[in-house]
Design a protein around this motif. Structure first.
Motif, PDB file in Angstrom:
ATOM      1  N   ILE B   9       0.928  -1.244   0.206  1.00  0.00           N
ATOM      2  CA  ILE B   9       0.092  -0.171   0.104  1.00  0.00           C
ATOM      3  C   ILE B   9       0.946   1.196  -0.116  1.00  0.00           C
ATOM      4  CG2 ILE B   9      -1.933  -1.109   0.952  1.00  0.00           C
ATOM      5  CD1 ILE B   9      -1.101   0.006   3.823  1.00  0.00           C
ATOM      6  N   PRO B  10       0.492   2.256  -0.619  1.00  0.00           N
ATOM      7  CA  PRO B  10       1.351   3.424  -0.493  1.00  0.00           C
ATOM      8  C   PRO B  10       1.152   4.057   0.872  1.00  0.00           C
ATOM      9  CG  PRO B  10      -0.930   4.151  -1.564  1.00  0.00           C
ATOM     10  CD  PRO B  10      -0.756   2.650  -1.185  1.00  0.00           C
ATOM     11  N   LEU B  11       1.602   5.307   1.059  1.00  0.00           N
ATOM     12  CA  LEU B  11       1.666   5.874   2.433  1.00  0.00           C
ATOM     13  C   LEU B  11       0.480   6.487   2.912  1.00  0.00           C
ATOM     14  CD1 LEU B  11       4.150   6.525   4.307  1.00  0.00           C
ATOM     15  CD2 LEU B  11       4.068   8.758   3.270  1.00  0.00           C
ATOM     16  N   THR B  12      -0.282   7.070   1.969  1.00  0.00           N
ATOM     17  CA  THR B  12      -1.884   7.406   2.382  1.00  0.00           C
ATOM     18  C   THR B  12      -2.766   6.878   0.949  1.00  0.00           C
ATOM     19  OG1 THR B  12      -3.336   9.037   2.890  1.00  0.00           O
ATOM     20  CG2 THR B  12      -1.616   9.752   1.347  1.00  0.00           C
ATOM     21  N   VAL B  13      -3.918   6.913   1.233  1.00  0.00           N
ATOM     22  CA  VAL B  13      -4.890   6.377   0.449  1.00  0.00           C
ATOM     23  C   VAL B  13      -4.819   7.214  -0.969  1.00  0.00           C
ATOM     24  CG1 VAL B  13      -7.382   5.653  -0.109  1.00  0.00           C
ATOM     25  CG2 VAL B  13      -6.454   5.579   2.077  1.00  0.00           C
ATOM     26  N   ILE B  14      -4.597   6.603  -1.945  1.00  0.00           N
ATOM     27  CA  ILE B  14      -4.630   7.152  -3.413  1.00  0.00           C
ATOM     28  C   ILE B  14      -5.495   6.501  -4.446  1.00  0.00           C
ATOM     29  CG2 ILE B  14      -3.189   7.672  -5.376  1.00  0.00           C
ATOM     30  CD1 ILE B  14      -1.854   9.178  -3.077  1.00  0.00           C
ATOM     31  N   SER B  15      -6.391   7.335  -4.903  1.00  0.00           N
ATOM     32  CA  SER B  15      -7.402   6.895  -5.827  1.00  0.00           C
ATOM     33  C   SER B  15      -7.141   7.134  -7.230  1.00  0.00           C
ATOM     34  CB  SER B  15      -8.779   6.897  -5.359  1.00  0.00           C
ATOM     35  OG  SER B  15      -8.895   7.006  -3.870  1.00  0.00           O
ATOM     36  N   LEU B  16      -7.194   6.422  -8.228  1.00  0.00           N
ATOM     37  CA  LEU B  16      -6.935   6.899  -9.566  1.00  0.00           C
ATOM     38  C   LEU B  16      -8.388   6.881 -10.140  1.00  0.00           C
ATOM     39  CD1 LEU B  16      -3.831   4.837 -10.650  1.00  0.00           C
ATOM     40  CD2 LEU B  16      -3.928   7.108 -10.198  1.00  0.00           C
ATOM     41  N   PRO B  17      -8.553   7.996 -11.183  1.00  0.00           N
ATOM     42  CA  PRO B  17      -9.980   7.888 -11.801  1.00  0.00           C
ATOM     43  C   PRO B  17     -10.210   6.676 -12.238  1.00  0.00           C
ATOM     44  CG  PRO B  17      -8.684   9.725 -12.550  1.00  0.00           C
ATOM     45  CD  PRO B  17      -7.727   8.875 -11.598  1.00  0.00           C
ATOM     46  N   MET B  22     -17.332   2.365  -6.929  1.00  0.00           N
ATOM     47  CA  MET B  22     -18.109   2.388  -5.788  1.00  0.00           C
ATOM     48  C   MET B  22     -19.308   1.258  -6.101  1.00  0.00           C
ATOM     49  SD  MET B  22     -17.334   3.862  -3.179  1.00  0.00           S
ATOM     50  CE  MET B  22     -18.733   3.623  -2.251  1.00  0.00           C
TER      51      MET B  22
END
Lengths: 401, 91
Positions: B9-17, B22
């Protein structure tokens, strides 16, 4: 290692102007702030720097502290070095955004001018506002004097932006005692600060419209804990980074503060006074005076409340006969906030720990108070007292209903 | 220990379009927008105002609705100057 001779000009600065100078020397690129007593002259001075063209920064005027931190989060997320400052109720209003800044891992630096909380209405010093933020994921540094405020802001950016940390940092100065009181402060040369603090890297990420992504989206129970653990790991790693940064700063400026804690005459001490912020200076004077009377007293100044100096507390305070923790905060029925942290770190070791909640709402804590506190603790050692206890100290009992 | 590779996982949540991260949010809908094409003047207000990007703009600037993701908020119907969009209760 060769230590640079202190070079820079000395000016008589209030704590607030020292904070503004620190931000200027750190070449902050965005300042988003809202005025509140006793913080206001920090952002006034920064506005003046920007207006005169002495600081190339975008100055965002906002309608609240909540928005000030939101703007800093946005600025930091697109790669800018962002700074703000607040106090007391402003910090409380900003509280939600403080969690966002830390969780988003953005290296923002904020000066807090610690002020008590109303009602009853007050503008004077206490640590309840900043210590309310201790679980947000921000690093929390408390300066003892105006020089440390200036140096602390510069150090804070270096710590926050370190890849092992990537968490925001609060730098505290005590209301009026530092914020509006002037002392000679050495302003380091810009080249020295530039060498110490290069421009921000692209970590942890930089929002980019050409390569779009978002941060902080909905995370289900199967991953949320891991992100919190990563914050814990970085906060733990920050202990080493803080020590390294303090040493590097020393090489460049000739000034260092001890990293997480400052130990003053603790080596052979029987009793340590634990204090944070400006009153640690009075505690040192009391220790000097008490030593002349034969008491072996040291001062253990908590410089960083987060990350918490657990190892130093156990190593240094664990060998004392007694520890007097002098708090400018109160967690009702539990004592001062430093007291609760010190006692939990000392679990299983032997010193008597006596907490003193005092100095609330700006009431002075004088050298004589520290002398009295230490003598009180010595009499308790002689009486064979053990364990931990706390009390309200310097209260006008006679006016209570 | 088995050598199973795990995605870090990255350092914090990253979401790509991405479309529909959902799920099919169209199932949330209570009222569905129905476009009466004869009243539509192709002003594209609905396309501009739709908060979910579920108004589909065609080459001739006519519009239709992506019912898989339209949540039925009704903003398009409210913004339409010719009342060409009707909110119809789902059956």
């Amino acid at each position: 290692m060769a230590v640079a001779k202190a070079k820079g000009k000395v000016e008589v600065l209030t704590g607030n102007y020292a904070a503004a100078w620190g931000a200027k020397l750190a070449r902050v690129e965005v300042v988003a702030a809202y005025p509140i007593t006793p913080q206001t002259t920090i952002i006034e001075k920064l506005a003046e720097f920007v207006e005169k063209g002495e600081l190339k920064a975008k100055y965002i005027r906002v309608e609240s502290e909540h928005s000030a931190m939101a703007a800093c989060i946005g600025a930091s997320a697109v790669g800018a070095r962002a700074f703000t400052a607040t106090s007391s109720h402003g910090l409380l209003l900003m509280h939600e955004m403080c969690w966002w800044a830390a969780g988003a891992r953005l290296p923002i630096v904020m000066t807090i001018v610690a002020r008590a909380i109303a009602p009853p209405w007050t503008i004077w010093n206490e640590h309840s506002d900043i210590l309310d933020e201790r679980d947000t994921g921000w690093l929390i540094m408390l300066a003892e004097d105006n020089q440390e405020v200036l140096d602390g802001v510069i150090q804070a950016f270096k710590i926050a932006e370190d890849e092992r940390v990537l968490l925001p940092v609060m730098v505290n100065e005590d209301a009026f005692i530092l914020s509006h009181t002037a002392m000679p402060v050495e302003i380091p040369d810009q080249e020295v600060v530039d060498e110490f603090l290069p421009p921000r890297s692209d970590k942890p990420y930089i929002l980019d419209p050409d390569n779009p992504f978002t941060h902080g989206n909905l995370t289900y129970p199967d991953y949320y804990m891991e992100f919190r653990y990563l914050m814990e790991r970085s906060m733990e790693a920050a202990k080493q980074v803080i020590a390294e940064v303090d040493e590097e700063y020393y090489r460049l400026t000739g000034r260092r503060y001890g990293g997480l804690v400052e130990k003053y005459r603790c080596e052979d001490a029987d009793v340590a006074i634990v204090a944070a912020g400006s009153s640690a200076g009075d505690a040192k004077e009391a220790a000097d005076r008490l030593r002349e009377e034969g008491y072996k007293v040291g001062v253990f100044r908590i410089r960083f409340v987060r990350p918490w100096p657990h190892e130093e507390v156990r190593e240094v305070l664990g060998r004392m006969k007694a520890v007097a923790v002098v708090d400018r905060s109160i967690s009702f029925t539990k004592g001062g906030i430093l007291f609760t942290d010190v006692t939990s770190s000392l679990y299983g070791s032997t010193p008597l720990v006596h907490g003193f909640v005092t100095g609330l709402g700006g009431r002075d804590i004088t050298v004589n108070h520290f002398v009295d506190i230490v003598k009180k603790v010595y009499s308790e050692i002689e009486a064979g007292e053990k364990g931990a206890k706390w009390e309200f100290y310097n209260v006008k009992w006679e006016v209570l209903p | 220990m088995s050598a199973v590779s795990v995605e870090k996982i990255p350092l914090t949540v990253i979401s790509l379009p991405s479309k529909g991260s959902m799920g099919k949010t169209g199932t949330w809908r209570t009222f569905k927008p129905v476009i009466h094409q004869e009243k539509c003047v192709k002003c594209l207000n609905c396309w501009l105002y739709c908060p979910e990007g579920t108004i589909i703009r065609h080459e001739d600037d006519s519009v239709s609705v992506d019912y898989e993701y339209c949540k039925g908020c009704g903003i398009c119907a409210n913004e339409c100057p010719t009342k060409a969009i009707e909110m119809v209760e789902e059956g």
